[in-house]
Design an enzyme around this catalytic site. Structure first.
Site, PDB file in Angstrom:
ATOM      1  N   LYS A  80     -62.722  38.356  66.490  1.00 57.31           N
ATOM      2  CA  LYS A  80     -61.523  37.637  66.939  1.00 57.31           C
ATOM      3  C   LYS A  80     -61.319  37.689  68.458  1.00 57.31           C
ATOM      4  CE  LYS A  80     -58.760  37.415  62.777  1.00 57.31           C
ATOM      5  NZ  LYS A  80     -59.535  38.140  61.728  1.00 57.31           N
ATOM      6  N   GLU A 103     -49.525  33.672  65.808  1.00 58.54           N
ATOM      7  CA  GLU A 103     -49.078  34.055  64.470  1.00 58.54           C
ATOM      8  C   GLU A 103     -50.097  35.045  63.932  1.00 58.54           C
ATOM      9  OE1 GLU A 103     -51.039  31.423  64.880  1.00 58.54           O
ATOM     10  OE2 GLU A 103     -52.591  32.038  63.447  1.00 58.54           O
ATOM     11  N   SER A 365     -68.715  40.291  60.541  1.00 57.98           N
ATOM     12  CA  SER A 365     -67.639  39.878  61.445  1.00 57.98           C
ATOM     13  C   SER A 365     -66.772  41.017  61.954  1.00 57.98           C
ATOM     14  CB  SER A 365     -66.774  38.824  60.753  1.00 57.98           C
ATOM     15  OG  SER A 365     -66.358  39.286  59.482  1.00 57.98           O
TER      16      SER A 365
END
Ligand SMILES: *Cc1c(COP(=O)(O)O)cnc(C)c1O
Length: 381
Positions: A80, A103, A365
């Site tokens: 991310k 968010e 990930s």
């Protein structure tokens, strides 16, 4: 648009800001200074390039060749940060906005955004459903420690979709000063393209790395799909090749799941036309996954498109398969994966017989530290 998918299903007042964002993004990716700075922070701050690791133990056990792309080794422990560093730099240097909103559901994107905001001295406000703030108190604490303001959202079901609505409302109100950092390849145009661009660094590195190891492309690239950003990130550079691309959705626990592409219907969510988990009346259904990051009731529009053309195959791993993947990588490789990519590993394990002798790249990930409390609950049963 991605075929019939994507678009901008938004309040009229957001049209111009999205155009402005589109122009800024196009300018940024042609601006040497911007690209140089982004590359610098990705390397020295986030830890790129991440290794492509030949998983010898797994390979021997399963009778195939498994390579693992180690996004889990990045700063903050997942992919991310590639997106939040990119978007925050875009806000600061090109859009010249000093305030960031985001968010978050499980809190991972909130933490990655708060991290980038601390680095670039930007004001950060994170919207999070009230229920999620209670379930994820450590991430709330991290965001606050990093200097962000966390706003618990009390409306609706007090979860992610309500946080998204509040973030969009804030953006409309404060558009002159504020950039909205969306956390995956979702939302109205141009967000899916922007996030895909910033995540594509995963696939670009992977192509170079596998060529060095094997002198050719792999047979399969496998990634988990929540909103779909780590999957698009590694898939993008392989789209023009013949490599089999497999997206693994969360099959959940037999009652609930979050497999929008496998079980959803075409609809509108988060300002975009895509596959959505909804009932007959278009109400968003409750989702479940053992992996907090896969718990999203829709999927990025590019994935809907890639499903419709057949270029990517989307499969399902349930909670149990994910747990198998989680334990396997921990025991066999000494790598505790996040529950999200554990779904992708679970799919490889369950299909190992059909994959014999294949060369496979798994996009890992993120790391599993954040999920130990989930594992503890499961083990206690
Ligand atoms: C958030 C998250 C995901 C799901 O998001 P995508 O946009 O589908 O990549 C997957 N893995 C990890 C480790 C995450 O934190």
């Amino acid at each position: 648009m991605f075929g019939e998918f994507g678009g901008r299903f938004i309040a009229e007042t957001l049209y111009e800001p999205l155009e402005e964002l589109d122009r800024a993004f196009r300018k940024a990716i042609k601006t040497k200074d911007f690209l140089r700075k982004l590359d610098y922070y990705l390397r020295v701050y986030a830890g790129r390039p991440t290794p492509l690791y030949y998983a010898k133990n797994s390979s021997e056990k399963l009778g195939l060749k498994l390579y693992i792309k180690r996004e889990d080794l990045l700063h903050t422990g997942a992919h991310k940060i590639n997106n939040t560093l990119g978007q925050c730099l875009l806000a600061k240097d090109i859009l010249r906005k000093q305030r960031i909103i985001a968010e978050t559901g499980a809190g991972q994107h909130g933490v990655a955004t708060a991290t980038a905001c601390a680095l670039f001295s930007l004001k950060c406000v994170v919207y999070m459903g009230k229920i999620d703030t209670e379930r994820q108190e450590i991430n709330v604490l991290k965001m606050k420690l990093l200097g962000a303001e966390v706003v618990p959202v009390e409306s609706g079901t007090r979860t992610l979709k309500d946080a998204i609505n509040e973030a969009l409302r804030d953006w409309i109100t404060n558009i002159d000063t504020t950039h909205y950092v969306i956390g995956s390849v979702v939302g109205p145009e141009p967000f899916p393209e922007i996030v895909a661009f910033f995540q594509s660094v995963i696939g670009e590195e992977t192509i170079r790395q596998i060529r060095k190891f094997e002198g050719r492309y792999p047979d399969f690239v496998v990634a988990c799909v929540g909103g779909g950003s780590n999957a698009i990130g590694i898939f993008r550079p392989f789209l023009k090749t013949k490599v089999d691309l497999i997206g693994v959705e969360a099959g959940g626990d037999g009652n609930n799941h979050s497999a929008s592409l496998n079980y959803g219907k075409i609809g509108i969510f988060h300002g975009s036309k895509t596959y959505v988990l909804q009932d007959e009346d278009g109400q968003i259904l409750g989702t479940h996954s053992i992996a907090p990051g896969l718990d999203y009731p829709a999927v990025g529009p590019e994935h809907s498109y890639l499903r419709s053309t057949g270029r990517v195959k989307y499969v399902v791993s349930d909670d149990q398969a994910a747990l198998e993947g989680f334990e396997f990588l921990s025991r066999v490789e000494g790598i505790i994966p996040a529950m999200e990519p554990a779904h992708a590993m679970g799919w490889i394990l369950r299909n190992a017989k059909d994959l014999k002798k294949s060369t496979i790249i798994l996009n890992l990930s993120g790391r599993g530290d954040k999920d130990m409390h989930i594992y503890k609950t499961v083990r206690a049963k």
